[in-house]
Design an enzyme around this catalytic site. Structure first.
Site, PDB file in Angstrom:
ATOM      1  N   ASN A   1      -7.772 -10.923  -2.704  1.00  0.00           N
ATOM      2  CA  ASN A   1      -7.601  -9.622  -2.059  1.00  0.00           C
ATOM      3  C   ASN A   1      -8.889  -8.808  -2.159  1.00  0.00           C
ATOM      4  O   ASN A   1      -9.534  -8.789  -3.190  1.00  0.00           O
ATOM      5  CB  ASN A   1      -6.439  -8.883  -2.748  1.00  0.00           C
ATOM      6  CG  ASN A   1      -6.243  -7.465  -2.241  1.00  0.00           C
ATOM      7  OD1 ASN A   1      -6.155  -6.537  -3.043  1.00  0.00           O
ATOM      8  ND2 ASN A   1      -6.166  -7.265  -0.961  1.00  0.00           N
TER       9      ASN A   1
ATOM     10  N   CYS B   1      -3.154  -0.816  -9.593  1.00  0.00           N
ATOM     11  CA  CYS B   1      -3.343   0.460  -8.893  1.00  0.00           C
ATOM     12  C   CYS B   1      -4.285   1.368  -9.688  1.00  0.00           C
ATOM     13  O   CYS B   1      -4.059   1.629 -10.867  1.00  0.00           O
ATOM     14  CB  CYS B   1      -2.003   1.175  -8.687  1.00  0.00           C
ATOM     15  SG  CYS B   1      -2.199   2.767  -7.845  1.00  0.00           S
TER      16      CYS B   1
ATOM     17  N   MET C   1       0.842  -1.199   0.000  1.00  0.00           N
ATOM     18  CA  MET C   1       0.000   0.000   0.000  1.00  0.00           C
ATOM     19  C   MET C   1       0.872   1.241   0.000  1.00  0.00           C
ATOM     20  O   MET C   1       1.697   1.428   0.909  1.00  0.00           O
ATOM     21  CB  MET C   1      -0.934   0.000   1.212  1.00  0.00           C
ATOM     22  CG  MET C   1      -2.006  -1.082   1.163  1.00  0.00           C
ATOM     23  SD  MET C   1      -3.059  -1.086   2.637  1.00  0.00           S
ATOM     24  CE  MET C   1      -1.959  -1.895   3.824  1.00  0.00           C
TER      25      MET C   1
END
Length: 323
Positions: free
Chosen positions: A204, A104, A22
């Site tokens: 995830n 992302c 992150m």
């Protein structure tokens, strides 16, 4: 038994509950804390291949793994083959796994053709994965989303392409780029990806407690789970999940005393490699996560956001938790 050791490439990993990469969060201190609570694998913040190519000092700091317990995955991103090759060779010197970010959603990443923008160009993504794989002897993994938007759901063919290109494992976040982090994660697409490839699949999205972790494992059949926002102010989630899956029981709620101890340790770790003022500023969001939902926490957050001195910050924290 959902919790087990897992092999990615030739690397044996103690357990299959991972800390997600992150940006602005998973620095060395954060990773060390999560490792101490049992995370099987941790990832660095995503690192720009262009920045590595240009020898950027701030970027090197993102890859600081001094004194860190192995294994460690370093996540790189980029859409240019040559800089990705260079970055791969560079991080291969110290990474145990090289992870490629192709998920992302941040506008500043996407506008350069990086991150989830590569979901719109599967051929280019394939070339990048092959370039990375061919320039390292370390396992290469790929993290991506289920697609760009609802008109471009490509997770299954993307996963199959990544496997064919040489990826040793893949991580699938069950949202499109257009969703960012809104709505709920799509477990069906994660399940479809798991059934479509033979390499390990890491699930995830929306894992915040024992129930959501168990649902991810049970419904999708993934080989491992990766936790991101569920770790905010909650690094003991790893300990809790390991205990739950091994015993079928839940650990008691974390006490204020333990929260204070862990927060103080977190600050101490940050101070080992960052200037005091930087730590004071960067810890503000971390402290707000640790104190969320505690009595008078919003008033406390407003107070610490104005603090510029480390000693005063530590006094305010002590006073808040001991009140």
């Amino acid at each position: 038994m959902f919790v087990k050791s897992i092999k990615i490439g030739d690397l044996n990993i103690e357990n299959n509950i991972f800390l997600a990469p992150m940006a602005g969060v998973t620095d060395l201190a954060y990773r060390k804390i999560c490792k101490e609570f049992g995370a099987g694998l941790v990832y660095t913040e995503m690192v720009s291949s262009r920045a590595i190519f240009h020898n950027d000092e701030k970027t090197k700091q993102l890859m600081n793994i001094e004194g860190e317990k192995r294994p460690i995955a370093v996540q790189i991103f980029g859409s240019d083959e040559e800089t990705m090759k260079y970055a791969t060779k560079y991080v291969s010197e110290f990474a145990d796994i090289i992870d490629i970010n192709m998920g992302c959603p941040a506008p500043k990443i996407v506008k350069n053709g990086d991150g989830s923008k590569l979901l719109l160009d599967i051929e280019k993504a394939e070339k990048i994965i092959k370039a990375v794989v061919s320039n390292t002897n370390k396992p290469v993994t790929v993290k991506f989303r289920k697609g760009w938007d609802y008109n471009n759901i490509i997770a299954v063919p993307f996963a199959q392409m990544a496997e064919k290109a040489g990826a040793s494992a893949i991580t699938i976040h069950g949202r499109t780029r257009s969703e960012f982090y809104s709505g709920t994660v799509d477990l069906d697409i994660i399940k479809d990806v798991k059934n479509a490839v033979n390499i390990p699949v890491i699930g995830n999205g929306d894992i915040v407690d024992e129930g959501s972790a168990e649902k991810m494992f049970k419904y999708t059949g993934v080989d491992a789970i990766m936790i991101g926002r569920g770790t905010f102010g909650n690094p003991w989630i790893f300990r809790n999940l390991l205990y739950y899956f091994q015993t079928g029981k839940k650990l008691p709620e974390v006490t204020k005393t333990e929260k204070l101890q862990v927060l103080k340790k977190h600050i101490a770790y940050e101070l080992q490699y960052k200037p005091e003022l930087v730590v004071v500023h960067e810890m503000r969001k971390i402290i707000s996560w640790y104190t969320k939902n505690l009595p008078n926490s919003s008033e406390f957050r407003g107070k610490i956001n104005k603090v510029e001195d480390l000693n005063l910050l530590e006094k305010e924290i002590e006073a808040f938790f001991n009140n």
